[in-house]
Scaffold this motif. Structure first.
Motif, PDB file in Angstrom:
ATOM      1  N   ASP A 166       0.587  12.933   3.000  1.00 47.28           N
ATOM      2  CA  ASP A 166       1.304  13.081   5.073  1.00 47.28           C
ATOM      3  C   ASP A 166      -0.064  13.480   5.380  1.00 47.28           C
ATOM      4  O   ASP A 166      -1.384  14.588   4.543  1.00 47.28           O
ATOM      5  CB  ASP A 166       2.619  14.165   5.252  1.00 47.28           C
ATOM      6  CG  ASP A 166       2.030  14.157   6.649  1.00 47.28           C
ATOM      7  OD1 ASP A 166       2.195  13.583   7.102  1.00 47.28           O
ATOM      8  OD2 ASP A 166       2.611  16.004   6.913  1.00 47.28           O
ATOM      9  N   GLN A 205      -6.550   2.479   8.107  1.00 46.42           N
ATOM     10  CA  GLN A 205      -5.730   2.789   7.835  1.00 46.42           C
ATOM     11  C   GLN A 205      -4.248   4.160   8.440  1.00 46.42           C
ATOM     12  O   GLN A 205      -3.545   3.737   8.388  1.00 46.42           O
ATOM     13  CB  GLN A 205      -5.505   4.226   6.006  1.00 46.42           C
ATOM     14  CG  GLN A 205      -6.217   3.137   5.072  1.00 46.42           C
ATOM     15  CD  GLN A 205      -7.392   3.034   5.531  1.00 46.42           C
ATOM     16  OE1 GLN A 205      -7.952   3.411   5.897  1.00 46.42           O
ATOM     17  NE2 GLN A 205      -8.025   1.826   5.078  1.00 46.42           N
ATOM     18  N   LEU A 206      -4.626   4.446   9.668  1.00 46.13           N
ATOM     19  CA  LEU A 206      -4.142   5.467  10.175  1.00 46.13           C
ATOM     20  C   LEU A 206      -3.702   4.433  12.120  1.00 46.13           C
ATOM     21  O   LEU A 206      -2.536   3.677  11.487  1.00 46.13           O
ATOM     22  CB  LEU A 206      -5.065   6.271  11.003  1.00 46.13           C
ATOM     23  CG  LEU A 206      -4.697   6.940  12.802  1.00 46.13           C
ATOM     24  CD1 LEU A 206      -3.422   7.825  11.911  1.00 46.13           C
ATOM     25  CD2 LEU A 206      -5.415   7.884  13.385  1.00 46.13           C
ATOM     26  N   TRP A 209      -1.130   2.130   9.951  1.00 49.60           N
ATOM     27  CA  TRP A 209       0.143   2.462   9.628  1.00 49.60           C
ATOM     28  C   TRP A 209       1.043   2.624  11.423  1.00 49.60           C
ATOM     29  O   TRP A 209       2.521   2.446  11.095  1.00 49.60           O
ATOM     30  CB  TRP A 209       0.493   3.743   9.098  1.00 49.60           C
ATOM     31  CG  TRP A 209       1.039   4.822   8.657  1.00 49.60           C
ATOM     32  CD1 TRP A 209       1.939   4.467   7.181  1.00 49.60           C
ATOM     33  CD2 TRP A 209       2.469   5.421   9.438  1.00 49.60           C
ATOM     34  NE1 TRP A 209       3.190   4.596   7.104  1.00 49.60           N
ATOM     35  CE2 TRP A 209       3.523   6.163   8.220  1.00 49.60           C
ATOM     36  CE3 TRP A 209       2.096   5.736  10.322  1.00 49.60           C
ATOM     37  CZ2 TRP A 209       4.399   6.372   9.003  1.00 49.60           C
ATOM     38  CZ3 TRP A 209       2.923   6.962  11.033  1.00 49.60           C
ATOM     39  CH2 TRP A 209       4.088   7.523   9.933  1.00 49.60           C
ATOM     40  N   HIS A 210       0.537   2.900  12.236  1.00 43.46           N
ATOM     41  CA  HIS A 210       0.536   2.899  13.132  1.00 43.46           C
ATOM     42  C   HIS A 210       1.271   1.643  14.323  1.00 43.46           C
ATOM     43  O   HIS A 210       1.353   1.250  15.494  1.00 43.46           O
ATOM     44  CB  HIS A 210       0.747   3.398  14.037  1.00 43.46           C
ATOM     45  CG  HIS A 210       0.321   5.414  13.768  1.00 43.46           C
ATOM     46  ND1 HIS A 210       1.370   5.803  15.071  1.00 43.46           N
ATOM     47  CD2 HIS A 210      -0.339   5.830  13.619  1.00 43.46           C
ATOM     48  CE1 HIS A 210       1.394   7.003  14.574  1.00 43.46           C
ATOM     49  NE2 HIS A 210       0.068   7.297  13.416  1.00 43.46           N
ATOM     50  N   ILE A 262      -0.527  13.330  15.730  1.00 45.67           N
ATOM     51  CA  ILE A 262      -0.716  11.940  15.695  1.00 45.67           C
ATOM     52  C   ILE A 262      -1.202  12.408  13.977  1.00 45.67           C
ATOM     53  O   ILE A 262      -1.266  13.022  13.550  1.00 45.67           O
ATOM     54  CB  ILE A 262      -1.702  11.420  15.737  1.00 45.67           C
ATOM     55  CG1 ILE A 262      -1.288  10.546  17.056  1.00 45.67           C
ATOM     56  CG2 ILE A 262      -2.391  10.230  14.826  1.00 45.67           C
ATOM     57  CD1 ILE A 262      -2.320  10.210  18.086  1.00 45.67           C
ATOM     58  N   ARG A 263      -0.158  11.472  13.006  1.00 44.15           N
ATOM     59  CA  ARG A 263      -0.084  11.206  11.596  1.00 44.15           C
ATOM     60  C   ARG A 263      -0.014   9.994  11.080  1.00 44.15           C
ATOM     61  O   ARG A 263       0.257   9.165  12.203  1.00 44.15           O
ATOM     62  CB  ARG A 263       0.705  12.563  11.229  1.00 44.15           C
ATOM     63  CG  ARG A 263       1.774  12.489  11.347  1.00 44.15           C
ATOM     64  CD  ARG A 263       3.274  13.018  10.660  1.00 44.15           C
ATOM     65  NE  ARG A 263       3.447  12.975   9.215  1.00 44.15           N
ATOM     66  CZ  ARG A 263       3.802  12.071   8.516  1.00 44.15           C
ATOM     67  NH1 ARG A 263       5.334  10.578  10.170  1.00 44.15           N
ATOM     68  NH2 ARG A 263       4.018  11.684   7.476  1.00 44.15           N
ATOM     69  N   TYR A 264      -0.324   9.764   9.282  1.00 39.43           N
ATOM     70  CA  TYR A 264       0.238   8.894   8.658  1.00 39.43           C
ATOM     71  C   TYR A 264       0.545   9.871   7.113  1.00 39.43           C
ATOM     72  O   TYR A 264       0.020  10.091   7.407  1.00 39.43           O
ATOM     73  CB  TYR A 264      -0.476   7.621   9.131  1.00 39.43           C
ATOM     74  CG  TYR A 264      -1.722   7.753   8.182  1.00 39.43           C
ATOM     75  CD1 TYR A 264      -1.724   6.582   6.852  1.00 39.43           C
ATOM     76  CD2 TYR A 264      -2.452   8.522   8.542  1.00 39.43           C
ATOM     77  CE1 TYR A 264      -2.607   6.815   6.209  1.00 39.43           C
ATOM     78  CE2 TYR A 264      -3.653   8.339   7.376  1.00 39.43           C
ATOM     79  CZ  TYR A 264      -4.098   8.187   6.549  1.00 39.43           C
ATOM     80  OH  TYR A 264      -4.856   7.789   5.840  1.00 39.43           O
ATOM     81  N   GLU A 265       1.649   8.178   7.143  1.00 38.19           N
ATOM     82  CA  GLU A 265       0.935   8.046   5.278  1.00 38.19           C
ATOM     83  C   GLU A 265       0.428   7.739   4.343  1.00 38.19           C
ATOM     84  O   GLU A 265       0.510   6.298   5.096  1.00 38.19           O
ATOM     85  CB  GLU A 265       3.129   8.033   4.870  1.00 38.19           C
ATOM     86  CG  GLU A 265       4.390   8.668   6.120  1.00 38.19           C
ATOM     87  CD  GLU A 265       5.678   8.641   4.935  1.00 38.19           C
ATOM     88  OE1 GLU A 265       5.336   8.189   3.842  1.00 38.19           O
ATOM     89  OE2 GLU A 265       6.281   9.345   5.940  1.00 38.19           O
TER      90      GLU A 265
END
Length: 295
Positions: A166, A205-206, A209-210, A262-265
């Motif tokens: 995360d 990458q962020l 992922w979105h 805002i986040r990403y895996e």
């Protein structure tokens, strides 16, 4: 076709050989090996008898290796070094139950392990914890376990997956205020983004992922050290992508905020790996048990 066996010298004979080559006389060699001069002479004669040729030229100035002697001296050094390494490795397989050697990534050690290691020491005061940031070639100094960042366990290890999947987009409140109400990825694409050149936690990458892989960041600054990424972000100079476990105190105190939520895996994370071919010590087992309670 079976070959006839070749008589091999003893380790004592090889050590005598090397001492004679270094010291140049039986007297000096005997002193360095804590043997009698007669014992050194006997070992040399036995070795020369085994080889059926002189190993040294006896001269007034000292003992000079013959051509055969030079070959044997070179190989004796290799043989003794190999046996010493084997002894060290065997000793490491019988790990000291009261010593724990850990290889620790600097940023991980500073940000996550250091605030917690005191709890482990209080629970296990009998265990001496030693930290290193590198892996040495010395078999006696190899770590019992290693923390690392990656997509999978290290080869030849058994690993505990910890955290890091995360990832949050973070910045200082003062920097967020300068962005004047920015809330979306498109808004933050205009900001300054700090990245670590060797850690794959990047804007690309962020946005991928979105589902927005073509959304480019206007200004990306990369640092060789992750500590500089965090320092510049805390000082309000820009934004960064960081696992929240590395900035727990800053998030709790409000020094950093998750911009726009805002986040990403990520496909990466922190692992604790131990060699699968080595019997774990009591100290390592205690540490693994403690570690599982920390995340």
């Amino acid at each position: 076709m079976r070959q006839s066996s070749v008589p091999l010298p003893s380790m004592t004979a090889l050590r005598v050989l090397l001492a004679l080559a270094e010291r140049g006389s039986t007297t000096a060699a005997a002193e360095s090996l804590h043997l009698s001069q007669s014992a050194v002479s006997k070992q040399l004669l036995t070795l020369e008898s085994l080889l059926c040729t002189p190993i040294f030229h006896r001269q007034p100035a000292g003992m000079i290796p013959t051509e055969v002697g030079c070959v044997y001296i070179e190989q004796a050094r290799i043989a003794i070094k190999a046996m010493e390494d084997a002894a060290f490795r065997a000793a490491r397989l019988q790990a000291d139950p009261h010593v724990l050697r850990l290889k620790v990534l600097p940023i991980f050690g500073d940000r996550w392990l250091l605030p917690r290691i005191g709890d482990f020491s209080q629970k296990h005061p009998e265990i001496e914890v030693q930290h290193t940031t590198f892996t040495t070639d010395s078999a006696s100094e190899q770590p019992d376990g290693a923390f690392h960042f990656g997509s999978s366990p290290l080869p030849g290890t058994e690993a505990i997956r910890m955290f890091g999947r995360d990832v949050l987009l973070v910045c200082a409140p003062s920097y967020l205020a300068r962005l004047e109400g920015a809330r979306t990825l498109e808004d933050f694409a205009r900001a300054t983004l700090f990245e670590h050149s060797r850690t794959p936690l990047h804007w690309a990458q962020l946005v991928a992922w979105h589902g927005k892989p073509d959304l480019a960041a206007r200004n990306i600054i990369r640092f060789e050290y992750y500590t500089l990424v965090l320092r510049a972000t805390i000082l309000g100079q820009g934004m960064a992508l960081v696992p929240p476990q590395l900035i727990e105190s800053e998030l709790a105190s409000g020094q950093l905020v998750n911009a726009g939520g805002i986040r990403y895996e990520a496909g990466f994370g922190y692992w604790f790996s131990v060699p699968s071919n080595r019997r774990p010590s009591a100290a390592l087992l205690a540490f693994q048990e403690w570690l599982r309670t920390q995340f």
